[in-house]
Design a protein around this motif. Structure first.
Motif, short mmCIF file in Angstrom:
data_model
loop_
_atom_site.label_atom_id
_atom_site.label_comp_id
_atom_site.label_asym_id
_atom_site.label_seq_id
_atom_site.Cartn_x
_atom_site.Cartn_y
_atom_site.Cartn_z
N LEU A 289 0.81 -1.21 0.00
CA LEU A 289 0.00 0.00 0.00
C LEU A 289 0.85 1.26 0.00
CD1 LEU A 289 -2.80 -1.17 2.44
CD2 LEU A 289 -3.07 -0.67 -0.01
N ASP A 290 2.10 1.15 0.42
CA ASP A 290 2.99 2.30 0.37
C ASP A 290 3.25 2.77 -1.06
OD1 ASP A 290 4.92 4.21 1.62
OD2 ASP A 290 6.39 3.02 0.49
N VAL A 291 3.11 1.88 -2.04
CA VAL A 291 3.39 2.25 -3.43
C VAL A 291 2.41 3.32 -3.92
CG1 VAL A 291 3.59 1.44 -5.81
CG2 VAL A 291 4.53 0.06 -3.94
N ARG B 141 -11.59 -4.86 8.29
CA ARG B 141 -11.32 -3.67 9.09
C ARG B 141 -9.83 -3.50 9.33
NH1 ARG B 141 -9.04 -0.35 12.96
NH2 ARG B 141 -10.55 1.26 13.50
N THR B 142 -9.12 -4.58 9.60
CA THR B 142 -7.67 -4.50 9.81
C THR B 142 -6.95 -4.07 8.54
OG1 THR B 142 -7.75 -6.18 11.55
CG2 THR B 142 -5.63 -5.85 10.46
N LEU B 143 -7.38 -4.61 7.41
CA LEU B 143 -6.74 -4.23 6.15
C LEU B 143 -6.99 -2.76 5.83
CD1 LEU B 143 -7.56 -7.42 4.05
CD2 LEU B 143 -5.31 -6.73 4.93
N TRP B 144 -8.18 -2.27 6.10
CA TRP B 144 -8.46 -0.86 5.83
C TRP B 144 -7.77 0.05 6.86
CZ3 TRP B 144 -9.56 1.31 1.55
CH2 TRP B 144 -10.25 0.59 0.58
N ALA B 145 -7.56 -0.45 8.07
CA ALA B 145 -6.77 0.32 9.03
C ALA B 145 -5.34 0.48 8.52
CB ALA B 145 -6.77 -0.38 10.39
N ALA B 146 -4.78 -0.60 7.96
CA ALA B 146 -3.43 -0.52 7.39
C ALA B 146 -3.40 0.43 6.18
CB ALA B 146 -2.96 -1.91 6.98
N ALA B 147 -4.46 0.43 5.39
CA ALA B 147 -4.53 1.35 4.26
C ALA B 147 -4.56 2.80 4.72
CB ALA B 147 -5.77 1.04 3.40
N THR B 148 -5.27 3.06 5.80
CA THR B 148 -5.31 4.41 6.38
C THR B 148 -3.93 4.83 6.86
OG1 THR B 148 -7.60 3.98 7.05
CG2 THR B 148 -6.49 5.88 8.06
N ASP B 149 -3.25 3.92 7.57
CA ASP B 149 -1.89 4.21 8.03
C ASP B 149 -0.96 4.52 6.87
OD1 ASP B 149 -2.29 3.94 10.79
OD2 ASP B 149 -1.95 1.78 10.75
N ALA B 150 -1.05 3.73 5.81
CA ALA B 150 -0.14 3.93 4.67
C ALA B 150 -0.34 5.30 4.06
CB ALA B 150 -0.37 2.83 3.63
N LEU B 151 -1.60 5.74 3.92
CA LEU B 151 -1.86 7.03 3.29
C LEU B 151 -1.36 8.17 4.17
CD1 LEU B 151 -3.06 8.77 1.09
CD2 LEU B 151 -5.29 8.55 2.19
N GLU B 152 -1.70 8.16 5.46
CA GLU B 152 -1.27 9.28 6.30
C GLU B 152 0.25 9.29 6.48
OE1 GLU B 152 -2.65 11.85 10.03
OE2 GLU B 152 -2.61 9.69 10.44
N SER B 153 0.86 8.12 6.63
CA SER B 153 2.31 8.06 6.77
C SER B 153 3.01 8.60 5.52
CB SER B 153 2.76 6.63 7.05
OG SER B 153 2.28 6.18 8.30
N ALA B 154 2.45 8.29 4.35
CA ALA B 154 3.04 8.79 3.11
C ALA B 154 2.91 10.30 3.00
CB ALA B 154 2.40 8.10 1.91
N LEU B 155 1.75 10.83 3.37
CA LEU B 155 1.56 12.28 3.33
C LEU B 155 2.51 12.98 4.29
CD1 LEU B 155 -2.33 12.21 3.22
CD2 LEU B 155 -0.87 13.20 1.44
N TRP B 156 2.66 12.44 5.47
CA TRP B 156 3.58 12.98 6.46
C TRP B 156 5.02 12.88 5.97
CZ3 TRP B 156 4.58 10.33 11.84
CH2 TRP B 156 5.29 11.20 12.68
N GLY B 157 5.38 11.74 5.43
CA GLY B 157 6.75 11.52 4.97
C GLY B 157 7.13 12.30 3.74
N SER C 73 -7.02 12.13 10.10
CA SER C 73 -5.61 12.27 10.48
C SER C 73 -5.47 12.23 12.00
CB SER C 73 -5.05 13.59 9.95
OG SER C 73 -3.75 13.80 10.45
N THR C 74 -4.48 11.47 12.47
CA THR C 74 -4.21 11.41 13.91
C THR C 74 -2.92 12.13 14.27
OG1 THR C 74 -2.99 9.31 13.78
CG2 THR C 74 -5.39 9.19 14.06
N LEU C 75 -2.32 12.86 13.35
CA LEU C 75 -1.09 13.60 13.64
C LEU C 75 -1.35 14.66 14.70
CD1 LEU C 75 0.30 13.88 10.03
CD2 LEU C 75 1.62 13.04 11.99
N ARG C 76 -0.44 14.74 15.66
CA ARG C 76 -0.60 15.70 16.75
C ARG C 76 0.78 16.04 17.31
NH1 ARG C 76 -1.13 10.64 18.52
NH2 ARG C 76 -0.34 10.08 20.60
N LEU C 77 0.87 17.17 17.97
CA LEU C 77 2.12 17.58 18.62
C LEU C 77 2.20 16.97 20.02
CD1 LEU C 77 2.63 21.35 17.72
CD2 LEU C 77 4.21 19.47 17.23
#
Length: 253
Positions: free
Chosen positions: A73-75, A170-186, A216-220
């Motif tokens: 999903l990172d691709v 649900r687990t697979l879509w949770a991983a998909a959510t992580d991949a998208l936000e992590s990529a945007l952050w990175g 998004s769960t990004l926070r300071l």
């Protein structure tokens, strides 16, 4: 964000891909994402399991599955995030239009490629009148395009991998959510540009958009940006490893 010069407009998406070191063709020894979804995932999992066993002496099945899900999903997530953040463009993210190859040692996707010429952009984009360009009204609309295209690609992955995976939808879509936000952050994670990357994550994931599992769960925290993961990578099952920062097993929701 880098804006293309007027001299580059005739080339459409190509200058953006060159600036971001994204390929325009299937890399040697590589494959299209559509081919991966068509039957390669099982072979990839076997290679990944072998790599884990060589590296750690063990290869827990849940760890191998979680790694494959996150790495695949990172691709589409990374390609979409890079082009949005740096170019304010969103390419086609259809599986037939993306490609990669696996590393010869660690079987991680490398040499990502965008094979299509179509892209969405803002009205101010110098290439907005070129063939393949579709103009959207503003950045919020562009973010919606990225979210929709990524989600469509992730849905094809979930459908293809679900029969082979111990994980539920649900687990697979949770991983998909992580991949998208992590990529945007990175995509812009440097001291100078991290704030803009966080803003992009908030723009794309300003709310929960099912089947994605979270906004998004990004926070300071202690003057550093952090995020709460939606899924577990199961690295803690490997010898001498523990839960990652932000792991949903240890973080309050």
């Amino acid at each position: 964000m880098t804006q293309p010069s007027t001299r580059e407009t005739a080339d459409g998406l190509a200058p953006s891909l060159r600036r971001l070191d994204l390929r325009r063709d299937v890399p040697a020894g590589g494959l299209r994402c559509s081919t991966a979804l068509g039957g390669f995932l099982g072979e990839w999992r076997t290679r990944l399991t072998g790599w884990l066993r060589r590296e750690y002496g063990e290869a827990p099945p849940r760890t191998a599955d979680a790694y494959l899900v996150a790495w695949y999903l990172d691709v589409p997530a990374r390609i979409g995030a890079l082009l949005l953040h740096h170019e304010r463009r969103v390419p086609s993210l259809r599986p037939a239009d993306l490609a990669f190859r696996l590393g010869t040692g660690q079987p991680y996707p490398e040499a990502p490629a965008v094979l299509g010429d179509e892209f969405c952009c803002l009205p101010t984009d110098p290439a907005s009148a070129t063939p393949g360009a579709t103009v959207v009204r503003d950045e919020r609309a562009l973010a919606a395009v990225l979210r929709a295209r990524y989600t469509a690609h992730a849905a094809e992955f979930v459908q293809a991998y679900r029969p082979h995976s111990p994980f539920g939808r649900r687990t697979l879509w949770a991983a998909a959510t992580d991949a998208l936000e992590s990529a945007l952050w990175g995509a812009g994670r440097t001291p100078e540009t991290e704030g803009a990357a966080v803003a992009d994550a908030a723009l794309v994931l300003d709310a929960r958009y099912p089947p994605l599992t979270s906004a998004s769960t990004l926070r300071l925290a202690n003057r550093q940006w952090t995020r709460r993961r939606e899924s577990c990578c199961f690295s803690y099952l490997l010898p001498a490893e523990s839960e990652c920062d932000g792991c949903p097993r240890t973080c309050a929701r």
